[in-house]
Write a protein that holds these residues in place. Structure first.
Motif, PDB file in Angstrom:
ATOM      1  N   PHE A 331       7.588  -7.583 -13.249  1.00 49.10           N
ATOM      2  CA  PHE A 331       6.512  -7.570 -14.771  1.00 49.10           C
ATOM      3  C   PHE A 331       5.895  -5.885 -14.464  1.00 49.10           C
ATOM      4  CE2 PHE A 331       5.886 -11.799 -13.267  1.00 49.10           C
ATOM      5  CZ  PHE A 331       6.090 -12.422 -14.720  1.00 49.10           C
ATOM      6  N   LEU A 332       6.029  -5.405 -13.734  1.00 54.36           N
ATOM      7  CA  LEU A 332       5.222  -3.707 -13.776  1.00 54.36           C
ATOM      8  C   LEU A 332       6.352  -2.734 -13.431  1.00 54.36           C
ATOM      9  CD1 LEU A 332       1.614  -4.644 -12.071  1.00 54.36           C
ATOM     10  CD2 LEU A 332       1.864  -4.447 -14.640  1.00 54.36           C
ATOM     11  N   GLU A 333       6.009  -1.235 -13.941  1.00 58.00           N
ATOM     12  CA  GLU A 333       6.617  -1.218 -13.998  1.00 58.00           C
ATOM     13  C   GLU A 333       7.003  -0.156 -12.406  1.00 58.00           C
ATOM     14  OE1 GLU A 333       8.590   3.848 -13.692  1.00 58.00           O
ATOM     15  OE2 GLU A 333       6.316   3.326 -13.508  1.00 58.00           O
ATOM     16  N   GLY A 334       7.515   0.253 -11.763  1.00 58.32           N
ATOM     17  CA  GLY A 334       7.018   0.916  -9.905  1.00 58.32           C
ATOM     18  C   GLY A 334       7.234   2.138  -9.421  1.00 58.32           C
ATOM     19  N   ASN A 335       6.285   2.901 -10.854  1.00 56.66           N
ATOM     20  CA  ASN A 335       5.471   3.621 -10.519  1.00 56.66           C
ATOM     21  C   ASN A 335       3.940   3.299 -10.393  1.00 56.66           C
ATOM     22  OD1 ASN A 335       6.759   6.242  -9.538  1.00 56.66           O
ATOM     23  ND2 ASN A 335       7.149   6.261 -11.788  1.00 56.66           N
ATOM     24  N   ALA A 336       3.556   2.029 -11.430  1.00 60.07           N
ATOM     25  CA  ALA A 336       2.638   1.492 -11.217  1.00 60.07           C
ATOM     26  C   ALA A 336       2.010   0.662  -9.829  1.00 60.07           C
ATOM     27  CB  ALA A 336       2.681   0.452 -12.876  1.00 60.07           C
ATOM     28  N   ILE A 337       3.125  -0.030  -8.899  1.00 55.43           N
ATOM     29  CA  ILE A 337       3.085  -0.452  -8.350  1.00 55.43           C
ATOM     30  C   ILE A 337       2.223   0.579  -7.371  1.00 55.43           C
ATOM     31  CG2 ILE A 337       4.416  -2.190  -6.587  1.00 55.43           C
ATOM     32  CD1 ILE A 337       5.567  -3.186  -8.769  1.00 55.43           C
ATOM     33  N   LEU A 341      -0.734   0.072  -6.144  1.00 51.33           N
ATOM     34  CA  LEU A 341      -1.293  -0.984  -5.108  1.00 51.33           C
ATOM     35  C   LEU A 341      -0.858  -0.395  -3.484  1.00 51.33           C
ATOM     36  CD1 LEU A 341       0.789  -4.308  -6.417  1.00 51.33           C
ATOM     37  CD2 LEU A 341      -2.004  -4.164  -6.780  1.00 51.33           C
ATOM     38  N   SER A 342      -0.373   0.541  -3.234  1.00 52.19           N
ATOM     39  CA  SER A 342      -0.218   0.940  -2.188  1.00 52.19           C
ATOM     40  C   SER A 342      -1.629   1.758  -1.545  1.00 52.19           C
ATOM     41  CB  SER A 342       0.302   2.295  -1.953  1.00 52.19           C
ATOM     42  OG  SER A 342       0.539   3.684  -3.129  1.00 52.19           O
ATOM     43  N   PRO A 343      -2.841   2.656  -2.293  1.00 48.94           N
ATOM     44  CA  PRO A 343      -3.744   2.393  -1.616  1.00 48.94           C
ATOM     45  C   PRO A 343      -4.855   1.008  -1.188  1.00 48.94           C
ATOM     46  CG  PRO A 343      -3.593   3.892  -3.477  1.00 48.94           C
ATOM     47  CD  PRO A 343      -2.783   2.397  -3.673  1.00 48.94           C
ATOM     48  N   HIS A 358       6.787   2.918   8.133  1.00 50.32           N
ATOM     49  CA  HIS A 358       7.171   1.712   7.886  1.00 50.32           C
ATOM     50  C   HIS A 358       7.227   0.629   6.721  1.00 50.32           C
ATOM     51  CE1 HIS A 358       8.379  -2.726  10.107  1.00 50.32           C
ATOM     52  NE2 HIS A 358       8.628  -2.136   9.013  1.00 50.32           N
ATOM     53  N   PHE A 359       5.287   0.419   6.384  1.00 53.54           N
ATOM     54  CA  PHE A 359       5.066   0.398   5.661  1.00 53.54           C
ATOM     55  C   PHE A 359       5.676   0.376   4.172  1.00 53.54           C
ATOM     56  CE2 PHE A 359       2.166  -1.636   2.413  1.00 53.54           C
ATOM     57  CZ  PHE A 359       1.960  -2.662   2.803  1.00 53.54           C
ATOM     58  N   GLY A 360       5.109   2.055   4.459  1.00 53.99           N
ATOM     59  CA  GLY A 360       4.947   2.613   3.318  1.00 53.99           C
ATOM     60  C   GLY A 360       7.023   2.392   2.578  1.00 53.99           C
ATOM     61  N   ILE A 361       8.179   2.079   3.765  1.00 57.49           N
ATOM     62  CA  ILE A 361      10.005   2.252   3.144  1.00 57.49           C
ATOM     63  C   ILE A 361       9.899   0.460   3.040  1.00 57.49           C
ATOM     64  CG2 ILE A 361      11.720   1.815   3.973  1.00 57.49           C
ATOM     65  CD1 ILE A 361      10.809   4.806   3.760  1.00 57.49           C
ATOM     66  N   ILE A 362       8.928  -0.264   3.597  1.00 52.94           N
ATOM     67  CA  ILE A 362       8.632  -1.459   3.090  1.00 52.94           C
ATOM     68  C   ILE A 362       8.749  -1.389   1.291  1.00 52.94           C
ATOM     69  CG2 ILE A 362       7.932  -3.757   3.352  1.00 52.94           C
ATOM     70  CD1 ILE A 362       8.181  -3.436   6.263  1.00 52.94           C
ATOM     71  N   PHE A 363       6.993  -1.033   0.879  1.00 56.59           N
ATOM     72  CA  PHE A 363       6.568  -0.934  -0.113  1.00 56.59           C
ATOM     73  C   PHE A 363       6.936  -0.549  -1.220  1.00 56.59           C
ATOM     74  CE2 PHE A 363       3.528  -0.243  -3.786  1.00 56.59           C
ATOM     75  CZ  PHE A 363       2.593  -0.325  -3.385  1.00 56.59           C
ATOM     76  N   ILE A 364       8.365   0.456  -0.748  1.00 57.03           N
ATOM     77  CA  ILE A 364       9.072   1.265  -2.133  1.00 57.03           C
ATOM     78  C   ILE A 364      10.410   0.737  -1.815  1.00 57.03           C
ATOM     79  CG2 ILE A 364      10.285   4.259  -1.927  1.00 57.03           C
ATOM     80  CD1 ILE A 364       8.376   5.199  -0.565  1.00 57.03           C
ATOM     81  N   PHE A 365      10.658   0.132  -0.619  1.00 57.83           N
ATOM     82  CA  PHE A 365      12.188  -0.965  -0.780  1.00 57.83           C
ATOM     83  C   PHE A 365      11.449  -1.964  -1.863  1.00 57.83           C
ATOM     84  CE2 PHE A 365      15.868  -1.955   1.431  1.00 57.83           C
ATOM     85  CZ  PHE A 365      16.996  -2.394   0.992  1.00 57.83           C
ATOM     86  N   ASN A 366      10.176  -2.424  -1.704  1.00 61.44           N
ATOM     87  CA  ASN A 366       9.569  -3.152  -2.622  1.00 61.44           C
ATOM     88  C   ASN A 366      10.144  -3.507  -4.310  1.00 61.44           C
ATOM     89  OD1 ASN A 366       9.559  -6.518  -1.719  1.00 61.44           O
ATOM     90  ND2 ASN A 366       8.108  -5.271  -0.091  1.00 61.44           N
ATOM     91  N   ALA A 367       9.208  -2.229  -4.539  1.00 62.46           N
ATOM     92  CA  ALA A 367       9.270  -1.397  -5.619  1.00 62.46           C
ATOM     93  C   ALA A 367      10.688  -1.078  -6.552  1.00 62.46           C
ATOM     94  CB  ALA A 367       8.414   0.180  -5.684  1.00 62.46           C
ATOM     95  N   ALA A 368      12.021  -1.003  -5.269  1.00 60.78           N
ATOM     96  CA  ALA A 368      12.747  -0.431  -6.071  1.00 60.78           C
ATOM     97  C   ALA A 368      13.571  -1.383  -6.402  1.00 60.78           C
ATOM     98  CB  ALA A 368      13.350   0.086  -5.466  1.00 60.78           C
ATOM     99  N   ILE A 369      13.341  -2.502  -5.723  1.00 64.31           N
ATOM    100  CA  ILE A 369      14.109  -4.143  -6.058  1.00 64.31           C
ATOM    101  C   ILE A 369      13.208  -4.803  -7.300  1.00 64.31           C
ATOM    102  CG2 ILE A 369      14.666  -6.425  -5.765  1.00 64.31           C
ATOM    103  CD1 ILE A 369      14.175  -5.556  -2.827  1.00 64.31           C
TER     104      ILE A 369
END
Length: 427
Positions: A331-337, A341-343, A358-369
């Motif tokens: 529902f939300l645009e990747g940059n918004a997430i 949410l990341s902070p 490690h968590f940064g890569i997980i987060f970015i991977f999720n936002a990309a999907i």
């Protein structure tokens, strides 16, 4: 009450389709208007302060380098190199699509830019060679996600800035997951093309002259990621300075080597770069004000305390975080997430002892999907609008790639060495 009103307004604006930057600004303004004890002028100061960081200069630099690459003909030469490497595989042009995205991951830095470029460049060629348009669009959109993790992805820079994580380490951490994603996708393409009989392998020999000329032209372009990563590693320049070097390299190659950059095309590329950079930096600017009021109201601390108490282990937290991010990505645009949410989630991850890189890569991977997931995936809409594919057809063709990406996400989540081994060796 003011926090709830601001967060509620943010969600409503997102679901109404309001651009991310304006949704963040209006919800922050509402907080200051109805409930903040601080004066309104402090909002303006925070908006300006959000861009007072030298590391953010890397974003316009890398965006400009990617645009100059497109205008200088480097993309076409990389495609020729990719086709040369995949000509003996089943579905050679579809394999080239994946390989080109992998090559361009170190150049364009943006999955939307990569998807748009490949949709214009490759999908018509794939259709001419007998591939169904929905499949061509699906592999174009799916392979563009490789760009998010391979340096210098813009998402890596934004995550590092927002969460105070080393951008150099994030660059290194994204290499293995990105290459793994590319290899898995090429295997998937081979299986699908074998099953449906798309573009059998080409067996004819390639002349030595063609090998040398195509490889030499492609390697000149591929030297850019080596320049960026190598320069950061040996300490010649910072990630920000690496962006400036990437622009200089793209100009030199485009003007003096390939001779396709003219004053008019340089002006067009500069204008396109400025518009793209302003869009990203404006989001970061207003997100700074939004993050400030969340900090004042101790929202991150409250979420950290709640999740730490309710979630019993790091594994449970990672599963919960993945589920939340995948659902919100619909529902939300990747940059918004990424910015909102990341902070909030990164401090919780730290509480469970999860490495911030490690968590940064997980987060970015999720936002990309999320960008290829219905109903509001930005890459999905970009690809469908350029190729003219109907959304239901695109979704059906995308299902195997989406499942593959989720499987890769779980591997990256629960095998930290995939993200952390290379940064540990390099740094």
């Amino acid at each position: 009450m003011a926090v709830l009103a601001a967060l509620g307004a943010l969600m409503v604006l997102f679901f109404m389709g309001t651009p991310v930057a304006f949704a963040l600004f209006l919800s922050t303004f509402l907080y200051f208007l109805i409930g903040a004890e601080q004066p309104l002028v402090l909002l303006i100061q925070r908006l300006a302060g959000g861009l007072e960081s030298v590391s953010l200069l890397a974003i316009p630099f890398f965006i400009m380098a990617g645009v100059f690459m497109n205008y200088s003909g480097i993309t076409t030469r990389l495609l020729n190199l990719a086709e040369l490497c995949t000509r003996r595989f089943h579905g050679g042009l579809a394999q080239s699509n994946v390989l080109l995205s992998t090559f361009m991951g170190g150049l364009s830095g943006s999955n939307i830019a990569d998807a748009a470029m490949n949709a214009k460049l490759l999908v018509p060629q794939m259709n001419a060679r007998g591939y169904p348009t929905p499949f061509s669009a699906a592999i174009t959109a799916a392979s563009s996600l490789i760009t998010s993790t391979i340096p210098p992805g813009i998402a890596l820079i934004i995550y590092g800035y927002v969460n105070n994580v080393s951008i150099g380490r994030l660059f290194m951490a994204g290499v293995v997951p990105g290459i793994g994603m590319a290899l898995a996708m090429m295997v998937m393409v081979s299986i699908i093309c074998r099953r449906h009989g798309y573009q059998p392998p080409r067996r004819e020999r390639v002349s030595r002259h063609e090998w040398i000329s195509v490889t030499r032209a492609g390697l000149i372009a591929l030297a850019l990621p080596v320049l960026v990563i190598g320069g950061i590693r040996i300490g010649v320049f910072t990630p920000t300075e690496a962006g400036a070097m990437a622009v200089a390299y793209a100009l030199i190659v485009g003007v003096f080597v390939y001779r396709e950059l003219r004053p008019t095309t340089i002006a067009l590329a500069t204008r396109e770069s400025l518009l793209s950079a302003v869009n990203v930096l404006f989001i970061i600017c207003v997100a700074s004000g939004f993050a400030r009021f969340l900090t004042w109201e101790q929202v991150p601390q409250t979420i950290t305390t709640f999740l730490s108490a309710e979630v019993g282990s790091a594994v449970a937290f990672l599963l919960l975080a993945n589920a939340i991010l995948l659902v919100l990505g619909m529902f939300l645009e990747g940059n918004a997430i990424l910015i909102v949410l990341s902070p909030l989630l990164a401090p919780v991850a730290a509480q469970f002892g999860i490495d911030p890189v490690h968590f940064g890569i997980i987060f970015i991977f999720n936002a990309a999907i999320g960008t290829i997931t219905p109903p509001l995936g930005t890459v999905m809409f970009t690809t469908c609008s350029i190729t003219g594919v109907k959304l239901p057809d695109f979704i059906r063709a995308m299902v195997p790639f989406w499942l593959l990406l989720v499987a890769m996400l779980l591997l990256v989540t629960f095998i930290p060495a995939l993200s952390l081994a290379l940064p540990a060796m390099v740094f």
